[in-house]
Design a protein around this motif. Structure first.
Motif, PDB file in Angstrom:
ATOM      1  N   ALA A  42       0.820  -1.215   0.000  1.00  0.00           N
ATOM      2  CA  ALA A  42       0.000   0.000   0.000  1.00  0.00           C
ATOM      3  C   ALA A  42       0.854   1.265   0.000  1.00  0.00           C
ATOM      4  CB  ALA A  42      -0.923   0.002   1.221  1.00  0.00           C
ATOM      5  N   ASP A  43       2.182   1.113  -0.014  1.00  0.00           N
ATOM      6  CA  ASP A  43       3.064   2.279   0.041  1.00  0.00           C
ATOM      7  C   ASP A  43       2.875   3.159  -1.197  1.00  0.00           C
ATOM      8  OD1 ASP A  43       5.798   2.723   1.918  1.00  0.00           O
ATOM      9  OD2 ASP A  43       5.698   3.873   0.050  1.00  0.00           O
ATOM     10  N   GLU A  44       3.123   4.446  -1.033  1.00  0.00           N
ATOM     11  CA  GLU A  44       2.964   5.394  -2.135  1.00  0.00           C
ATOM     12  C   GLU A  44       4.153   5.389  -3.087  1.00  0.00           C
ATOM     13  OE1 GLU A  44       2.361   9.142  -0.323  1.00  0.00           O
ATOM     14  OE2 GLU A  44       0.447   8.608   0.607  1.00  0.00           O
ATOM     15  N   ASP A  45       5.273   4.877  -2.638  1.00  0.00           N
ATOM     16  CA  ASP A  45       6.497   4.881  -3.442  1.00  0.00           C
ATOM     17  C   ASP A  45       6.515   3.643  -4.351  1.00  0.00           C
ATOM     18  OD1 ASP A  45       9.180   4.556  -4.366  1.00  0.00           O
ATOM     19  OD2 ASP A  45       9.876   5.844  -2.732  1.00  0.00           O
ATOM     20  N   ARG A  50       7.672  -2.119  -6.002  1.00  0.00           N
ATOM     21  CA  ARG A  50       8.324  -3.087  -6.887  1.00  0.00           C
ATOM     22  C   ARG A  50       9.255  -4.005  -6.101  1.00  0.00           C
ATOM     23  NH1 ARG A  50       8.670   1.415 -10.369  1.00  0.00           N
ATOM     24  NH2 ARG A  50      10.848   1.783  -9.756  1.00  0.00           N
ATOM     25  N   THR A  51       9.989  -3.421  -5.155  1.00  0.00           N
ATOM     26  CA  THR A  51      10.911  -4.222  -4.348  1.00  0.00           C
ATOM     27  C   THR A  51      10.156  -5.230  -3.492  1.00  0.00           C
ATOM     28  OG1 THR A  51      12.470  -2.369  -4.254  1.00  0.00           O
ATOM     29  CG2 THR A  51      12.744  -4.117  -2.613  1.00  0.00           C
ATOM     30  N   ILE A  52       9.093  -4.770  -2.856  1.00  0.00           N
ATOM     31  CA  ILE A  52       8.298  -5.647  -1.997  1.00  0.00           C
ATOM     32  C   ILE A  52       7.604  -6.723  -2.826  1.00  0.00           C
ATOM     33  CG2 ILE A  52       6.343  -5.743  -0.408  1.00  0.00           C
ATOM     34  CD1 ILE A  52       8.928  -4.492   0.715  1.00  0.00           C
ATOM     35  N   SER A  53       7.090  -6.350  -3.993  1.00  0.00           N
ATOM     36  CA  SER A  53       6.439  -7.330  -4.869  1.00  0.00           C
ATOM     37  C   SER A  53       7.418  -8.433  -5.248  1.00  0.00           C
ATOM     38  CB  SER A  53       5.909  -6.645  -6.132  1.00  0.00           C
ATOM     39  OG  SER A  53       4.894  -5.720  -5.823  1.00  0.00           O
ATOM     40  N   GLY A  54       8.647  -8.044  -5.594  1.00  0.00           N
ATOM     41  CA  GLY A  54       9.660  -9.029  -5.947  1.00  0.00           C
ATOM     42  C   GLY A  54       9.970  -9.968  -4.799  1.00  0.00           C
ATOM     43  N   LYS A  55      10.026  -9.412  -3.590  1.00  0.00           N
ATOM     44  CA  LYS A  55      10.294 -10.239  -2.419  1.00  0.00           C
ATOM     45  C   LYS A  55       9.175 -11.252  -2.193  1.00  0.00           C
ATOM     46  CE  LYS A  55      11.880 -11.796   1.433  1.00  0.00           C
ATOM     47  NZ  LYS A  55      12.946 -12.818   1.391  1.00  0.00           N
ATOM     48  N   ALA A  78      -5.109  -3.410  -4.253  1.00  0.00           N
ATOM     49  CA  ALA A  78      -5.825  -4.574  -4.784  1.00  0.00           C
ATOM     50  C   ALA A  78      -5.175  -5.066  -6.071  1.00  0.00           C
ATOM     51  CB  ALA A  78      -7.288  -4.216  -5.030  1.00  0.00           C
ATOM     52  N   ASP A  79      -4.858  -4.141  -6.978  1.00  0.00           N
ATOM     53  CA  ASP A  79      -4.213  -4.519  -8.236  1.00  0.00           C
ATOM     54  C   ASP A  79      -2.830  -5.110  -7.987  1.00  0.00           C
ATOM     55  OD1 ASP A  79      -6.394  -3.633  -9.681  1.00  0.00           O
ATOM     56  OD2 ASP A  79      -5.555  -1.632 -10.006  1.00  0.00           O
ATOM     57  N   ARG A  80      -2.124  -4.570  -7.009  1.00  0.00           N
ATOM     58  CA  ARG A  80      -0.783  -5.068  -6.702  1.00  0.00           C
ATOM     59  C   ARG A  80      -0.843  -6.483  -6.130  1.00  0.00           C
ATOM     60  NH1 ARG A  80       0.792   0.660  -3.781  1.00  0.00           N
ATOM     61  NH2 ARG A  80       1.066   1.886  -5.702  1.00  0.00           N
ATOM     62  N   LEU A  81      -1.833  -6.740  -5.297  1.00  0.00           N
ATOM     63  CA  LEU A  81      -2.004  -8.085  -4.748  1.00  0.00           C
ATOM     64  C   LEU A  81      -2.277  -9.091  -5.861  1.00  0.00           C
ATOM     65  CD1 LEU A  81      -4.220  -7.277  -1.633  1.00  0.00           C
ATOM     66  CD2 LEU A  81      -1.937  -8.290  -1.555  1.00  0.00           C
ATOM     67  N   VAL A  82      -3.175  -8.724  -6.771  1.00  0.00           N
ATOM     68  CA  VAL A  82      -3.510  -9.613  -7.890  1.00  0.00           C
ATOM     69  C   VAL A  82      -2.274  -9.882  -8.745  1.00  0.00           C
ATOM     70  CG1 VAL A  82      -4.822  -9.792 -10.039  1.00  0.00           C
ATOM     71  CG2 VAL A  82      -5.939  -8.964  -7.959  1.00  0.00           C
ATOM     72  N   SER A  83      -1.491  -8.837  -9.002  1.00  0.00           N
ATOM     73  CA  SER A  83      -0.298  -8.975  -9.829  1.00  0.00           C
ATOM     74  C   SER A  83       0.705  -9.936  -9.194  1.00  0.00           C
ATOM     75  CB  SER A  83       0.346  -7.605 -10.039  1.00  0.00           C
ATOM     76  OG  SER A  83       1.523  -7.720 -10.803  1.00  0.00           O
ATOM     77  N   VAL A  84       0.924  -9.806  -7.887  1.00  0.00           N
ATOM     78  CA  VAL A  84       1.865 -10.689  -7.194  1.00  0.00           C
ATOM     79  C   VAL A  84       1.358 -12.131  -7.218  1.00  0.00           C
ATOM     80  CG1 VAL A  84       2.883 -11.251  -4.954  1.00  0.00           C
ATOM     81  CG2 VAL A  84       2.812  -8.877  -5.727  1.00  0.00           C
ATOM     82  N   LEU A  85       0.068 -12.311  -6.962  1.00  0.00           N
ATOM     83  CA  LEU A  85      -0.508 -13.660  -6.982  1.00  0.00           C
ATOM     84  C   LEU A  85      -0.352 -14.307  -8.355  1.00  0.00           C
ATOM     85  CD1 LEU A  85      -3.758 -13.079  -4.895  1.00  0.00           C
ATOM     86  CD2 LEU A  85      -1.963 -14.730  -4.354  1.00  0.00           C
ATOM     87  N   GLU A  86      -0.594 -13.538  -9.405  1.00  0.00           N
ATOM     88  CA  GLU A  86      -0.468 -14.082 -10.760  1.00  0.00           C
ATOM     89  C   GLU A  86       0.971 -14.477 -11.063  1.00  0.00           C
ATOM     90  OE1 GLU A  86      -2.105 -11.092 -13.294  1.00  0.00           O
ATOM     91  OE2 GLU A  86      -4.170 -11.787 -13.030  1.00  0.00           O
TER      92      GLU A  86
END
Length: 223
Positions: A42-45, A50-55, A78-86
Motif C-alpha cells: 500500500a506504500d505510495e512509493d 516493486r521491491t516488496i512485490s519481488g520479495k 488490490a491490483d498489486r495483490l492480484v499482480s503478485v498472486l499471478e
C-alpha cells in the motif's frame, strides 16, 4: 520515506533492508514478516512497491494464503495483490511444465500438460472435475459398444458420441479466441480448435484402450 499508516504498526523498507531475509529469498521467513511485507504493497512509493512485490514473489506459494486474505488499505493495493498472486502462480506452473518436459525419453503425459496450460488462465481450476468428465465420456462410449466391439466400431461410436451427441465442434467464427486452447473451456463450451479437439479425442480414446496417436503436420494436427 513514505510508509503505510492504517492504524496498524508502520513499516518501511528501511526496517527490512538490513535484514538477511529481505536480501535472500531462500532464507526462511515467518508469517508476521510476510504480513508486514504485504502491508507495504500500500506504500505510495512505486520503487518500494516493486521491491516488496519481488520479495513476495520470491517467497512463493507460502505467501499465497496471506495475500488472498490481506486487507485492502487503498485502491492500488488490490491490483498489486492480484499482480503478485499471478506472478507466483505463473512461476509455479512454468516450473511444473519444465519438469514435465524434462522427464526421461518417453511419451509426455498429455493430460497433465493440457491441464497445466489451462491453469495458466484459470489458476483455481479444479482439474479432477474435468478428468472425471473425461472418464464419464469414455464410460458412456464403452456402454454403447460392449466388451467385444472391434476397433473400427469403437472409433465410429466415439466419433458419433463426441461430435454428434455431445456436439463438440470447431470454433470457426472465433478461431483465435484464447478459450479454444484451454481444455477445460473446450469441455465446458463444446467448442475448440483442431489441436484442442484432437487432445480431447486422444484422452477419451486412450481411456477406451484405442491405439490413437497425435501427428503434427505442417499447419495441422491430426489423430
Amino acid at each position: 520515506m513514505p510508509s503505510v499508516s492504517t492504524g496498524a504498526p508502520k513499516y518501511s523498507v528501511g526496517r527490512w533492508a538490513d535484514e538477511r531475509t529481505f536480501r535472500e529469498p531462500t532464507m526462511l521467513i515467518n508469517e508476521s514478516q510476510i504480513r508486514a511485507l504485504i502491508r507495504l504493497l500500500a506504500d505510495e512509493d512505486e520503487k518500494i512497491v516493486r521491491t516488496i512485490s519481488g520479495k513476495l514473489i520470491d517467497i512463493g506459494p507460502s505467501a499465497v494464503p496471506l495475500l488472498q486474505e490481506a486487507e485492502i488499505e487503498q485502491p492500488e493495493m488490490a491490483d498489486r495483490l492480484v499482480s503478485v498472486l499471478e506472478e507466483i502462480r505463473g512461476g509455479n506452473l512454468e516450473d511444473e511444465l519444465m519438469q514435465l518436459a524434462a522427464l526421461p525419453d518417453g511419451p509426455m503425459d498429455l493430460e497433465q500438460g493440457a491441464f497445466l496450460i489451462a491453469r495458466y488462465a484459470y489458476p483455481s481450476l479444479t482439474v479432477t472435475s474435468y478428468t472425471r468428465q473425461l472418464d464419464e465420456m469414455a464410460q458412456e462410449v464403452q456402454d454403447r459398444i460392449g466388451p467385444r466391439a472391434s476397433g473400427e466400431e469403437t472409433i465410429k461410436t466415439l466419433n458419433r458420441y463426441l461430435f454428434t451427441e455431445q456436439g463438440f465442434k470447431g470454433n470457426t467464427k472465433n478461431y483465435y479466441e484464447l478459450e479454444n486452447s484451454y481444455l477445460n473451456c473446450v469441455i465446458d463450451r463444446r467448442t475448440g480448435i483442431p489441436i484442442s479437439l484432437s487432445t480431447l479425442y486422444l484422452l477419451v480414446g486412450k481411456r477406451l484402450g484405442l491405439p490413437v496417436q497425435g501427428i503434427g503436420m505442417p499447419g495441422h494436427f491430426l489423430v
